[in-house]
Write a protein that holds these residues in place. Structure first.
Motif, short mmCIF file in Angstrom:
data_model
loop_
_atom_site.label_atom_id
_atom_site.label_comp_id
_atom_site.label_asym_id
_atom_site.label_seq_id
_atom_site.Cartn_x
_atom_site.Cartn_y
_atom_site.Cartn_z
N PRO A 39 63.03 24.93 56.55
CA PRO A 39 62.69 25.33 57.92
C PRO A 39 61.29 24.91 58.34
O PRO A 39 61.08 24.52 59.50
CB PRO A 39 62.84 26.86 57.86
N ALA A 40 60.31 24.97 57.42
CA ALA A 40 58.94 24.58 57.77
C ALA A 40 58.82 23.10 58.08
O ALA A 40 57.83 22.67 58.68
CB ALA A 40 58.00 24.95 56.62
N ASP A 41 59.81 22.31 57.66
CA ASP A 41 59.78 20.86 57.91
C ASP A 41 60.35 20.48 59.27
O ASP A 41 60.21 19.32 59.69
CB ASP A 41 60.57 20.13 56.83
N LEU A 42 61.02 21.41 59.94
CA LEU A 42 61.65 21.12 61.22
C LEU A 42 60.69 21.52 62.33
O LEU A 42 60.43 22.70 62.55
CB LEU A 42 62.98 21.87 61.35
N LEU A 43 60.15 20.50 62.99
CA LEU A 43 59.09 20.71 63.96
C LEU A 43 59.59 20.44 65.37
O LEU A 43 59.86 19.30 65.75
CB LEU A 43 57.91 19.78 63.64
N ALA A 44 59.75 21.50 66.13
CA ALA A 44 60.22 21.38 67.51
C ALA A 44 59.11 20.79 68.37
O ALA A 44 57.92 21.07 68.15
CB ALA A 44 60.62 22.75 68.04
N PRO A 45 59.47 19.97 69.38
CA PRO A 45 60.83 19.63 69.80
C PRO A 45 61.33 18.29 69.23
O PRO A 45 62.27 17.72 69.76
CB PRO A 45 60.67 19.52 71.31
N HIS A 46 60.68 17.80 68.15
CA HIS A 46 60.92 16.42 67.75
C HIS A 46 61.84 16.25 66.55
O HIS A 46 62.47 15.21 66.40
CB HIS A 46 59.58 15.73 67.46
N SER A 47 61.91 17.23 65.65
CA SER A 47 62.77 17.07 64.47
C SER A 47 64.23 17.29 64.84
O SER A 47 64.54 18.18 65.64
CB SER A 47 62.37 18.08 63.38
N ASP A 48 65.10 16.50 64.22
CA ASP A 48 66.54 16.71 64.45
C ASP A 48 67.13 17.49 63.27
O ASP A 48 66.55 17.54 62.19
CB ASP A 48 67.27 15.38 64.62
N LEU A 49 68.27 18.10 63.52
CA LEU A 49 68.97 18.89 62.50
C LEU A 49 69.98 17.97 61.81
O LEU A 49 70.96 17.54 62.42
CB LEU A 49 69.68 20.07 63.16
N ASP A 50 69.73 17.67 60.55
CA ASP A 50 70.55 16.74 59.78
C ASP A 50 71.50 17.56 58.90
O ASP A 50 71.13 18.03 57.83
CB ASP A 50 69.65 15.84 58.94
N VAL A 51 72.75 17.71 59.36
CA VAL A 51 73.69 18.67 58.78
C VAL A 51 74.51 18.04 57.66
O VAL A 51 74.84 16.85 57.69
CB VAL A 51 74.62 19.22 59.89
N ARG A 52 74.86 18.87 56.67
CA ARG A 52 75.83 18.53 55.64
C ARG A 52 76.95 19.56 55.71
O ARG A 52 76.70 20.76 55.83
CB ARG A 52 75.21 18.57 54.24
N VAL A 53 78.19 19.09 55.64
CA VAL A 53 79.37 19.96 55.72
C VAL A 53 79.99 20.10 54.34
O VAL A 53 80.19 19.10 53.64
CB VAL A 53 80.42 19.37 56.69
N LEU A 54 80.31 21.33 53.94
CA LEU A 54 81.03 21.57 52.69
C LEU A 54 82.37 22.21 53.00
O LEU A 54 82.44 23.17 53.78
CB LEU A 54 80.21 22.45 51.75
N LEU A 55 83.42 21.65 52.41
CA LEU A 55 84.80 22.06 52.69
C LEU A 55 85.40 22.74 51.47
O LEU A 55 85.12 22.35 50.33
CB LEU A 55 85.64 20.84 53.05
N ARG A 56 86.26 23.72 51.72
CA ARG A 56 86.93 24.39 50.61
C ARG A 56 87.93 23.45 49.94
O ARG A 56 88.12 23.47 48.73
CB ARG A 56 87.63 25.66 51.12
N GLU A 57 88.58 22.63 50.73
CA GLU A 57 89.53 21.64 50.19
C GLU A 57 89.53 20.42 51.09
O GLU A 57 89.10 20.48 52.24
CB GLU A 57 90.93 22.24 50.09
N VAL A 58 90.01 19.31 50.56
CA VAL A 58 89.98 18.07 51.34
C VAL A 58 91.01 18.15 52.46
O VAL A 58 92.07 18.74 52.30
CB VAL A 58 90.24 16.84 50.46
N PRO A 59 90.72 17.56 53.61
CA PRO A 59 91.68 17.56 54.71
C PRO A 59 92.92 16.74 54.37
O PRO A 59 92.85 15.77 53.61
CB PRO A 59 90.90 16.90 55.86
N ALA A 60 94.02 17.12 54.95
CA ALA A 60 95.25 16.35 54.77
C ALA A 60 95.13 14.97 55.39
O ALA A 60 95.78 14.02 54.95
CB ALA A 60 96.43 17.10 55.38
N ASP A 61 94.26 14.85 56.40
CA ASP A 61 94.06 13.58 57.09
C ASP A 61 92.59 13.47 57.47
O ASP A 61 92.14 14.12 58.41
CB ASP A 61 94.95 13.52 58.34
N TRP A 62 91.86 12.66 56.72
CA TRP A 62 90.43 12.53 56.99
C TRP A 62 90.16 11.95 58.37
O TRP A 62 89.17 12.30 59.03
CB TRP A 62 89.77 11.65 55.94
#
Length: 375
Positions: A39-62
């Motif tokens: 959080p201390a590295d995210l400096l408004a209004p210039h830093s963007d939120l670089d998201v990672r998604v974690l899934l319980r299981e793989v989708p049937a169709d990526w």
């Protein structure tokens, strides 16, 4: 999973909550969301939120899952004009909970993560391991890659596009020198010099002060944290700040060993599994990125993001070629077939449209590769 109400949260926490809600609305099925950096590295209004998604299981169709992800991202960006920069691009990676549990995610990458929503207990377990695991060739490659992308004049301020910056453009350019050039180099140099995985840029600048370098760390921390508050009359010019950053980076690099740590032959299988997982994780979200870049909300610029895809795809192709050389059997063939589906050379809108069509024609190969769990 629906994120909590964002009414009273700090800016980036509220943004993460909003993003989680949009993913839930589109049925993306995220079991956990994290973002890169602390959080201390995210400096408004210039830093963007670089998201990672974690899934319980793989989708049937990526492919279909990526369409949902692109729609959710598009909806989140439409919420506010500032989101054009704050949510610059769709998530950078998608992993499964199983991959995290099996410790297949690169430790230096995971060490930088912060939890947006999901199981805090699981997240802390993974992060503790990422911080405490023995130093290895995976770390050397990760941190030296950060330096190789920036040293020797490779950092170019013009590459930090201002197309989606809605105000304080000069302030943003100064932010980029401090936070996209100096701070990542300091972060990587600190890790390599101490063989310790640092969680973020602020932590590195705050904690790593080898003899005589305190003034540089304090100077750039002050510049970075003063984003939006330095009066233009007293602010350094971008050119002056870049020259100072060059001097600071050169001084920091004197503390970094010239030669990488010797690769332990016993680590070869671990490196191979991690490389496969990280490449698959990155490619799992490519279609969402391409869809968003080709059809962004009105007023959002994505041309510079399309250009950047070439670097990501080139790195993925190199890793897949290495996997072909290292593996045997079905996984070797799968890596080779996936490598053939990656665009080569510069990326344009036409390149991405062609890639989408190619992946659609070879959807079985794409699905098999993105679903395959490294062994």
């Amino acid at each position: 999973m629906t994120a909590a109400s964002s009414g009273t949260l700090p800016l980036y926490a509220a943004l993460g909550a909003l993003y989680g809600n949009e993913l839930a609305s589109e049925g993306v099925g995220a079991a956990m969301l994290t973002h890169k950096w602390q959080p201390a590295d995210l400096l408004a209004p210039h830093s963007d939120l670089d998201v990672r998604v974690l899934l319980r299981e793989v989708p049937a169709d990526w492919q279909e899952w990526n369409h949902r992800l692109a729609a959710a991202h598009r909806a989140a960006v439409r919420r506010d004009v500032s989101h054009r920069r704050l949510l610059e691009h769709p998530p950078g990676f998608a992993f499964t909970l199983s991959e995290a549990d099996r410790r297949l995610i690169s430790p230096p990458e995971l060490a930088t993560w912060s939890l947006v929503c999901g199981s805090a207990r699981d997240f802390q377990r993974w992060k503790s391991h990422a911080q405490m695991a023995p130093w290895s060739g995976v770390d050397e490659r990760f941190y030296r890659g950060i330096l190789d992308a920036r040293l020797g004049g490779r950092y170019r301020p013009a590459a930090d596009s201002t197309d989606n910056v809605i105000k304080d453009i000069l302030d943003y350019r100064r932010h980029c020198v401090a936070w996209h050039y100096l701070a990542p180099c300091w972060f990587a140099a600190a890790a390599l010099a101490t063989r310790t995985r640092c969680p973020g840029k602020t932590a590195a600048l705050t904690q790593w002060h080898p003899g005589g370098l305190e003034r540089y760390a304090e100077l750039f921390l002050r510049y970075a944290k003063a984003t939006g508050t330095i009066r233009s009359a007293s602010a350094p010019t971008v050119r002056h700040l870049l020259r100072t950053a060059d001097v600071a980076v050169e001084a920091a690099m004197r503390r970094v060993p010239d030669t990488p740590l010797d690769m332990d032959p016993d680590d070869a299988e671990e490196r191979s599994r991690t490389a496969w997982t990280m490449t698959a994780g990155m490619l799992r979200v490519r279609v969402a990125r391409w869809l968003y870049y080709l059809d962004p909300p009105p007023g959002v610029a994505t041309g510079y993001l399309i250009t950047r895809e070439a670097k990501e795809l080139r790195a993925a192709a190199e890793t897949l070629r290495s996997q072909v050389a290292e593996r045997t059997g079905s996984s070797q063939r799968l890596a080779g077939r996936m490598a053939e589906l990656l665009p080569t050379g510069p990326t344009t809108a036409g390149t991405l449209r062609d890639a989408l069509a190619l992946w659609e024609r070879h959807s079985a190969v794409v699905q098999d590769f993105l679903t395959f769990q490294a062994e």
